[in-house]
Design an enzyme around this catalytic site. Structure first.
Site, PDB file in Angstrom:
ATOM      1  N   ASP A 137       0.913  -1.157   0.157  1.00 28.46           N
ATOM      2  CA  ASP A 137      -0.043   0.075  -0.079  1.00 28.46           C
ATOM      3  C   ASP A 137       0.695   1.220  -0.068  1.00 28.46           C
ATOM      4  O   ASP A 137       2.341   0.969  -0.001  1.00 28.46           O
ATOM      5  CB  ASP A 137      -0.983  -0.047   1.062  1.00 28.46           C
ATOM      6  CG  ASP A 137      -0.603   0.276   2.445  1.00 28.46           C
ATOM      7  OD1 ASP A 137       0.581   1.065   2.636  1.00 28.46           O
ATOM      8  OD2 ASP A 137      -0.882   0.016   3.576  1.00 28.46           O
ATOM      9  N   VAL A 169       1.702   3.466   2.141  1.00 26.73           N
ATOM     10  CA  VAL A 169       2.769   3.816   3.066  1.00 26.73           C
ATOM     11  C   VAL A 169       3.557   3.100   3.630  1.00 26.73           C
ATOM     12  O   VAL A 169       4.603   3.026   4.518  1.00 26.73           O
ATOM     13  CB  VAL A 169       1.902   4.286   4.506  1.00 26.73           C
ATOM     14  CG1 VAL A 169       1.060   5.536   4.082  1.00 26.73           C
ATOM     15  CG2 VAL A 169       1.116   3.058   5.144  1.00 26.73           C
ATOM     16  N   LYS A 170       3.750   1.849   2.884  1.00 27.21           N
ATOM     17  CA  LYS A 170       4.897   0.853   2.828  1.00 27.21           C
ATOM     18  C   LYS A 170       6.078   0.933   1.996  1.00 27.21           C
ATOM     19  O   LYS A 170       6.109   1.830   1.089  1.00 27.21           O
ATOM     20  CB  LYS A 170       4.029  -0.632   2.707  1.00 27.21           C
ATOM     21  CG  LYS A 170       2.812  -0.881   3.491  1.00 27.21           C
ATOM     22  CD  LYS A 170       3.127  -0.806   4.748  1.00 27.21           C
ATOM     23  CE  LYS A 170       2.196  -1.587   5.617  1.00 27.21           C
ATOM     24  NZ  LYS A 170       0.745  -1.178   5.828  1.00 27.21           N
ATOM     25  N   THR A 171       6.941   0.277   2.579  1.00 26.02           N
ATOM     26  CA  THR A 171       8.710   0.672   1.981  1.00 26.02           C
ATOM     27  C   THR A 171       8.494   0.226   0.284  1.00 26.02           C
ATOM     28  O   THR A 171       8.835   1.458  -0.338  1.00 26.02           O
ATOM     29  CB  THR A 171       9.249  -0.396   2.403  1.00 26.02           C
ATOM     30  OG1 THR A 171       9.694  -0.042   3.894  1.00 26.02           O
ATOM     31  CG2 THR A 171      10.930  -0.293   1.807  1.00 26.02           C
ATOM     32  N   LEU A 172       7.743  -0.734  -0.119  1.00 22.86           N
ATOM     33  CA  LEU A 172       7.801  -0.893  -1.481  1.00 22.86           C
ATOM     34  C   LEU A 172       6.283  -0.631  -1.745  1.00 22.86           C
ATOM     35  O   LEU A 172       5.381  -1.696  -1.219  1.00 22.86           O
ATOM     36  CB  LEU A 172       8.181  -2.282  -1.969  1.00 22.86           C
ATOM     37  CG  LEU A 172       8.333  -2.842  -3.313  1.00 22.86           C
ATOM     38  CD1 LEU A 172       9.208  -4.084  -3.029  1.00 22.86           C
ATOM     39  CD2 LEU A 172       7.139  -3.157  -3.786  1.00 22.86           C
TER      40      LEU A 172
END
Ligand SMILES: *Cc1c(COP(=O)(O)O)cnc(C)c1O
Length: 380
Positions: free
Chosen positions: A165, A167-170
């Site tokens: 999603d 806000v995740k790193t990837l």
């Protein structure tokens, strides 16, 4: 965009050999070392599909940590199962001893959540689950790219779940993935996330439908974004780890401050730097003083209403538009009256600092100096 084919399945002619989701799945298998990856529409869908395809259902108990994201509890409840919260330890995720104490004859799975970029005690928990004949499922939504002793997180359990999603790193914008080494589970997940299609027909119309499914497909557009992001993952991890190292050095030796325990620091994705202060009052004071000194991205999870159990009354009330099977049980499910003093004692003293990719070395050093000054004053 030129072919006009935005769906991951079918349209074999018009797509002219472009299969973006498939490409991302193969790349994620290569990256993690898993035999199979299935990409889906979100991390929430990944956890839900994993639970359902692993056979978790009505009346089963699933052990999970109280410090997690609401998605895990939602997924357990909508699988018809009962969430049983076990205390966390200084890793900020499941304490193996607390998990063992929470096992009952109804325990079907342990859902280990690798929170805030770093890992739980995967080796101990995998061994424990094996000893008790219980499934281990890993939620790696917050630690994509992380590892424990060289093995990718998500590969210690029967299934590993990821979120891509925003806000995740990837990120894919929105998206998720499930990895497994078990072909039967992979086939089930693959069918479940696309209306039960077995994807074995010569074209989509010739597929069989061995199981009931729903639609949690990832689109070609999202996968294209994910592929571009994956190409930058190592760079992102290196930057986050550099920021972590500099800030840890800035905080070294402050009396009363202890860092979160990280079972294998080399595998930490370093999205956050988390530490404990001696008391709840000091942690609360710091959570106010740091933003006041210009440091954004400081999280006090104990008061947060989507990451810590304390503020999740809608779960306890089973406030669902659906008539959940748990609500019809003769006894109130155990999770409604669970006290977690060890977790409270840790979380009330925990602060996490978000580590941003956009920071220059200079910015990090300046932040480190401010951080040390403010905390040293409070701890004096
Ligand atoms: C983000 C997240 C999820 C859910 O992922 P979505 O893609 O937002 O649905 C699940 N578990 C954890 C721990 C997360 O942080």
């Amino acid at each position: 965009m030129e072919t006009g084919v935005l769906m991951r399945y079918g349209f074999d002619g018009p797509r002219q050999g472009r299969w973006k989701v498939r490409e991302l799945e193969n790349a994620w298998s290569a990256r993690t070392g898993a035999a199979y990856t299935h990409c889906c529409s979100s991390g929430t869908a990944a956890v839900w599909a994993a639970l359902i395809c692993a056979g978790v259902g009505a009346g089963d108990e699933v052990i999970l940590p109280p410090f997690t994201f609401v998605a895990d509890v939602e997924a357990v409840l909508y699988a018809g199962a009962i969430p049983v919260f076990a205390d966390i330890d200084a890793t900020l995720t499941l304490d193996p001893a607390a998990v063992e104490a929470a096992i009952t004859p109804r325990t079907k799975a342990v859902l280990l959540v690798h929170m805030c970029g770093s890992m739980g005690r995967v080796d101990l928990l995998a061994a424990l689950c094996q000893r008790h004949g219980i499934l281990l499922i890993e939620d790696v939504a917050q630690a994509a790219g992380g590892s424990y002793q060289g093995r990718a997180l998500g590969r210690f359990g029967a299934l590993g779940c990821f979120s891509f999603d925003y806000v995740k790193t990837l990120t894919c914008g929105e998206g998720g993935a499930i990895i497994t080494d078990d072909e039967r589970l992979y086939r089930l997940v693959d069918a479940f996330c696309d209306h039960g299609h077995d994807h074995l027909g010569k074209d989509r119309g010739a597929d069989l439908h061995p199981v009931l499914g729903l639609n949690f497909r990832l689109s070609e557009l999202h996968a294209a974004v994910g592929l571009a992001q994956l190409g930058k993952l190592d760079l992102m991890l290196a930057r986050q780890r550099r920021a972590r190292d500099l800030l840890m050095a800035a905080l070294a030796g402050l009396p009363g401050l202890t860092f979160r325990e990280i079972p294998d620091p080399a595998g930490d994705t370093a999205t956050f730097l988390s530490f404990f202060l001696p008391t709840e009052d000091l942690a609360r004071a710091a959570s106010r003083a740091l933003p006041a000194a210009g440091l954004d991205g400081c999280f006090y999870w104990y008061d947060n209403n989507w990451h810590y159990l304390r503020k999740w009354d809608h779960f306890r009330a089973l406030a669902s538009p659906s008539r959940l099977p748990q609500a019809t049980l003769p006894e109130t499910p155990a999770f409604t009256r669970q006290a977690l003093p060890a977790s409270d004692a840790l979380m009330s003293r925990t602060l996490s600092l978000l580590l941003k990719l956009s920071w220059s070395e200079e910015t990090i050093l300046a932040r480190g100096a401010t951080l040390r000054r403010v905390l040293a004053e409070l701890l004096a």
